[in-house]
Design an enzyme around this catalytic site. Structure first.
Site: not given
Ligand code: THU
Length: 160
Positions: A61, A74, A67, A64-65, A114
């Site tokens: 995974n 996956e 989100y 990121n800031a 996913c």
């Protein structure tokens, strides 16, 4: 009114009950948790996608800031597989989750997005993709990504 009951199938295995081929991808998914970029959740997810030509694509995974800009393990693996080996079916996908200093006791359940991407991958190549979800206590094995998502939405649905 009609009621439908949708059923699905999965199996639970212990590590020593898996085949060598299954253990290979699960071991890489576990390894990959160490490379996860998850400063916000501290929830490390690793993934490994085995292709028909034997290559194993690794994922984890990427947060990121901002989100929603991040991506699950996956999908990093499946999209990398599609980008690098577009002609190669993905035959097996393993996922492992690590948090608070240990792998989760129970297998992590892939998020809905996913599952949808897994289904597209399976559908795209026309064969089954086995999915293995690692937990310290047990490992769930789905013969096909379709077993993780009933009432599939695939290209045919776009035709009306
Ligand atoms: N995550 C995955 O990598 N796969 C999933 O199927 C569920 C969630 C990640 C996203 C985020 O970086 C972290 O786990 C917490 O949700």
């Amino acid at each position: 009114m009609k009621e439908y009951k949708l059923t699905t199938k999965m199996r639970s295995y212990q590590w020593d009950e898996l085949s060598d081929e299954q253990r290979e991808v699960v071991a890489i998914a576990k390894e990959q948790t160490a490379h996860s970029y998850c400063p916000y959740s501290q929830f490390h997810v690793g993934a490994a996608a085995k292709l028909a030509n034997g290559v194993i694509i690794r994922g984890c995974n990427q947060e990121n800031a901002a989100y929603p800009s991040g991506l699950c393990a996956e999908r990093t693996a499946l999209f990398a597989a599609g980008a690098q080996y577009p002609e190669q079916p993905v035959t097996r996908l393993a996922i492992a989750c690590f948090t608070d200093g240990h792998f989760t006791a129970e297998p992590g359940a892939p998020c809905g997005a996913c599952r949808q991407v897994m289904l597209e991958t399976e559908h795209r190549y026309g064969g089954k993709m086995e999915v293995l979800l690692y937990g310290e206590k047990e490992i769930f094995v789905f013969e096909s990504a379709a077993d993780l998502l009933p009432l599939i939405f695939v290209s045919e649905n776009l035709k009306g």
